[in-house]
Design a protein around this motif. Structure first.
Motif, PDB file in Angstrom:
ATOM      1  N   GLN A 131       0.840  -1.192   0.000  1.00  0.00           N
ATOM      2  CA  GLN A 131       0.000   0.000   0.000  1.00  0.00           C
ATOM      3  C   GLN A 131       0.884   1.253   0.000  1.00  0.00           C
ATOM      4  O   GLN A 131       1.883   1.326   0.729  1.00  0.00           O
ATOM      5  N   ASN A 132       0.506   2.220  -0.834  1.00  0.00           N
ATOM      6  CA  ASN A 132       1.244   3.484  -0.924  1.00  0.00           C
ATOM      7  C   ASN A 132       0.677   4.447   0.113  1.00  0.00           C
ATOM      8  O   ASN A 132      -0.444   4.919  -0.019  1.00  0.00           O
ATOM      9  N   ILE A 133       1.457   4.738   1.145  1.00  0.00           N
ATOM     10  CA  ILE A 133       1.028   5.638   2.227  1.00  0.00           C
ATOM     11  C   ILE A 133       1.921   6.871   2.187  1.00  0.00           C
ATOM     12  O   ILE A 133       3.085   6.821   2.579  1.00  0.00           O
ATOM     13  N   HIS A 134       1.377   7.972   1.658  1.00  0.00           N
ATOM     14  CA  HIS A 134       2.123   9.232   1.532  1.00  0.00           C
ATOM     15  C   HIS A 134       3.456   9.015   0.800  1.00  0.00           C
ATOM     16  O   HIS A 134       4.533   9.403   1.280  1.00  0.00           O
ATOM     17  N   ASN A 135       3.362   8.308  -0.345  1.00  0.00           N
ATOM     18  CA  ASN A 135       4.511   8.046  -1.218  1.00  0.00           C
ATOM     19  C   ASN A 135       5.550   7.123  -0.594  1.00  0.00           C
ATOM     20  O   ASN A 135       6.707   7.083  -1.036  1.00  0.00           O
ATOM     21  N   ILE A 136       5.176   6.369   0.406  1.00  0.00           N
ATOM     22  CA  ILE A 136       6.058   5.360   1.005  1.00  0.00           C
ATOM     23  C   ILE A 136       5.349   4.023   0.898  1.00  0.00           C
ATOM     24  O   ILE A 136       4.207   3.870   1.350  1.00  0.00           O
ATOM     25  N   LEU A 137       5.997   3.029   0.298  1.00  0.00           N
ATOM     26  CA  LEU A 137       5.388   1.722   0.076  1.00  0.00           C
ATOM     27  C   LEU A 137       5.526   0.874   1.339  1.00  0.00           C
ATOM     28  O   LEU A 137       6.632   0.658   1.850  1.00  0.00           O
ATOM     29  N   VAL A 138       4.375   0.401   1.833  1.00  0.00           N
ATOM     30  CA  VAL A 138       4.352  -0.455   3.028  1.00  0.00           C
ATOM     31  C   VAL A 138       3.712  -1.778   2.637  1.00  0.00           C
ATOM     32  O   VAL A 138       2.572  -1.811   2.136  1.00  0.00           O
ATOM     33  N   GLY A 139       4.418  -2.878   2.828  1.00  0.00           N
ATOM     34  CA  GLY A 139       3.910  -4.191   2.445  1.00  0.00           C
ATOM     35  C   GLY A 139       3.712  -5.093   3.641  1.00  0.00           C
ATOM     36  O   GLY A 139       4.409  -4.976   4.663  1.00  0.00           O
ATOM     37  N   TYR A 140       2.742  -6.007   3.498  1.00  0.00           N
ATOM     38  CA  TYR A 140       2.503  -7.000   4.557  1.00  0.00           C
ATOM     39  C   TYR A 140       2.426  -8.388   3.924  1.00  0.00           C
ATOM     40  O   TYR A 140       1.627  -8.631   3.016  1.00  0.00           O
ATOM     41  N   GLU A 141       3.284  -9.265   4.387  1.00  0.00           N
ATOM     42  CA  GLU A 141       3.328 -10.657   3.951  1.00  0.00           C
ATOM     43  C   GLU A 141       3.520 -10.775   2.424  1.00  0.00           C
ATOM     44  O   GLU A 141       2.901 -11.621   1.768  1.00  0.00           O
ATOM     45  N   THR A 142       4.347  -9.884   1.859  1.00  0.00           N
ATOM     46  CA  THR A 142       4.633  -9.980   0.419  1.00  0.00           C
ATOM     47  C   THR A 142       5.786 -10.962   0.199  1.00  0.00           C
ATOM     48  O   THR A 142       6.666 -11.108   1.055  1.00  0.00           O
ATOM     49  N   LYS A 143       5.786 -11.608  -0.974  1.00  0.00           N
ATOM     50  CA  LYS A 143       6.805 -12.618  -1.248  1.00  0.00           C
ATOM     51  C   LYS A 143       8.169 -12.008  -1.549  1.00  0.00           C
ATOM     52  O   LYS A 143       9.194 -12.459  -1.052  1.00  0.00           O
ATOM     53  N   ASP A 144       8.176 -10.948  -2.393  1.00  0.00           N
ATOM     54  CA  ASP A 144       9.466 -10.404  -2.824  1.00  0.00           C
ATOM     55  C   ASP A 144      10.028  -9.355  -1.867  1.00  0.00           C
ATOM     56  O   ASP A 144      11.211  -9.021  -1.909  1.00  0.00           O
TER      57      ASP A 144
END
Length: 559
Positions: free
Chosen positions: A37-50
């Protein structure tokens, strides 16, 4: 008001609940497992593979881990423990801790849970947009569309296609243009001392109508009237990126003219009827004179009866929408905080209006004594009363708590209360339109050098009402010291969002710790386990202690 919320479902997809305040206000995000998810131009991921996002949070053996592409830091809200986050390094992720990574301050208050994101109905909030859900059908194809909008908003349109038909829809205010322009030069807001409540507000504007141009100040009861258009000071909004003043516009020349002409004709007709001969009113007037002479006693008794009946009807109508005292007591007892936890809360330090530091117990006792003239209220200790006000502020508009002097029957009559009523509710002092019933009486009493007993009591009651009103608004609960402030000024939770001087790493803590404490307190009353609420409370106490120690060091340097 509609809002997105995760509805828990064991068969649903796991989501991470994240709260951030990088723009100065609280924002909630639900990050679906396996997504970024893009939160104020910062990418935050949860349980992503890569794990290619700027911030990656994932589970390993039922524990949460974090890896980031930037250095950062964190602070445990309950213990004030601080630590560093090194980039490209896998570290344990701590719940209910303030992280600051790549300029994004965020908190994850709970362990990820399974469910589905749904739009649900929430409490009405003029500061947030409404949401309507529509089903658009063409032939056999149906598409569900969510439109957000509301008052003062008209730009959230959506474009979509159903059955090869293109649609463009939006929901919100309709734009109507005036034949002239209005430019806002300045907005002025004055607040009641010691509170966030607006005492008055005004707009300095310039009207531009072709070659004509003039300045005007719009405020309550001072209306801008130009070419049949009336502009009223309606409200304001300081919560967004830009401050807004809101003006109501009225334009109906013929409607206004015909209405007032009708009132004038009606009034003239009524006056003529009173004095004209050989009319129905004249006949009734003469008949009443005869009856008055023959049956004076009966007329007086009948008048008394009718007056009593009318008053009874009015009193009953007033009580229809009034919550009974028994129900209020029942709600207070059901939501009562345990005495053991209240003792822990008593050790919290609060700064009063005069700048003096007091334990919460002393502060609460003074509040109850000043407002209710008693040591306890509705079977609650002072600290339980203060906690109840913090947690259930809306309820306390209906709690009988404002003491009324025993012999002052006139104020009870003014408020529509019984002669034996000992306490009044805050809502008793306001009409259905929100008008303060005794405002003019108090203003007149304050002007007089020599005051009657009624006027002295009136001023006392007005002060008690002000104390309770400020307590409900949260303005008097000053528990957050401003770091390195030479005057050792403390502020309340509502003031933290507009107060400068807080360290960036402490901003989320001072803004969110009290709401989080209230949320955990509600859960604790159901389960009987106050441990999590105590952790947040201890965190606030520790923050106070650290700031006070720094203030003492600052004073020593100045000396």
């Amino acid at each position: 008001m509609g809002r997105k919320k995760l509805v828990e479902d064991e068969n649903g997809v796991e989501h991470l609940f994240l709260v951030e305040s990088s723009s100065g206000s609280r924002h909630e995000h639900y990050i679906k497992a396996g997504t970024v998810q893009n939160i104020h131009n910062i990418l935050v991921g949860y349980e992503t593979k890569d794990k290619t996002a700027s911030i990656n949070i994932y589970k390993r053996n039922d524990s949460l881990k974090i890896v980031s592409k930037s250095d950062g830091n964190f602070q445990v809200m309950a213990t004030q423990e601080k630590g560093n986050l090194q980039k490209d390094s896998i570290q344990n992720f701590k719940l209910r801790s303030l992280y600051n990574v790549a300029g994004l301050p965020f908190v994850v208050p709970q362990y990820p849970s399974k469910g589905a994101m749904k739009t649900i109905s929430g409490d009405k909030d003029d500061k947030k947009l409404d949401v309507i859900v529509l089903d658009v059908t063409s032939n056999n194809e149906t598409k569900r569309v969510e439109l957000s909008g509301g008052i003062y908003n008209n730009d959230n349109f959506k474009e979509f296609k159903v059955d090869n038909l293109n649609f463009r829809m939006w929901y919100g205010a309709k734009i109507l243009e005036t034949p002239f322009s209005v430019k806002l030069n300045d907005f002025q807001l004055e607040k009641y001392p010691g509170s966030e409540s607006a005492a008055s507000y005004a707009s300095e504007v310039t009207v531009i109508d072709g070659k004509e141009k003039f300045d005007f100040r719009i405020f309550m009861n001072n209306i801008l009237d130009h070419n049949g258009f009336k502009l009223f000071q309606s409200s304001y909004d300081l919560s967004g990126e830009k401050e807004q003043t809101r003006l109501s516009v009225n334009h109906d020349f013929w409607g206004t003219f015909i209405t007032y002409l009708g009132y004038s004709l009606l009034y003239t007709g009524l006056i003529c009827i009173l004095f004209a001969k050989n009319t129905r009113f004249d006949y009734l007037k003469n008949s009443l004179k005869k009856i008055r002479k023959k049956k004076l006693t009966m007329s007086v008794l009948l008048s008394i009866f009718l007056s009593s009946f009318t008053y009874s009807q009015h009193a009953n109508a007033h009580d229809v929408n009034r919550v009974s005292d028994q129900k209020i007591d029942s709600i207070l007892k059901t939501n009562l905080v345990s005495l053991e936890h209240a003792e822990d809360f008593n050790k919290l330090v609060i700064q009063d209006a005069g700048g003096r530091m007091k334990p919460a117990h002393t502060f609460a006792s003074e509040l109850v004594r000043k407002v209710s003239q008693t040591e306890t209220l509705h079977g609650m200790q002072p600290s339980q009363v203060l906690l109840s006000i913090i947690e259930n502020s809306r309820l306390w508009y209906e709690v009988p708590a404002i003491y009324l002097e025993e012999k002052n029957l006139k104020i009870r009559e003014q408020l529509g209360l019984s002669k034996t009523a000992k306490y009044a509710r805050l809502s008793d002092f306001f009409s259905n339109r929100g008008e303060y019933k005794i405002r003019e009486l108090v203003a007149e009493a304050q002007k007089k050098n020599v005051k009657s007993y009624f006027e002295k009591d009136l001023i006392k009651i007005d002060r008690r009402l002000g104390l309770l009103y400020n307590a409900i608004g949260g303005g008097i609960l000053k528990i957050y010291p401003i770091p390195n402030d030479e005057n050792n000024k403390w502020v309340s939770q509502p003031e933290t969002s507009t107060t400068k001087g807080f360290i960036a790493s402490d901003t989320v803590f001072v803004q969110k710790s009290l709401p989080l404490y209230v949320q955990l307190l509600q859960t604790a009353k159901k389960t009987g386990d106050y441990s999590k609420a105590n952790q947040i409370l201890d965190g606030i106490k520790k923050y106070q202690k650290n700031m006070v120690q720094k203030f003492i060091l600052l004073i020593k340097k100045l000396i």
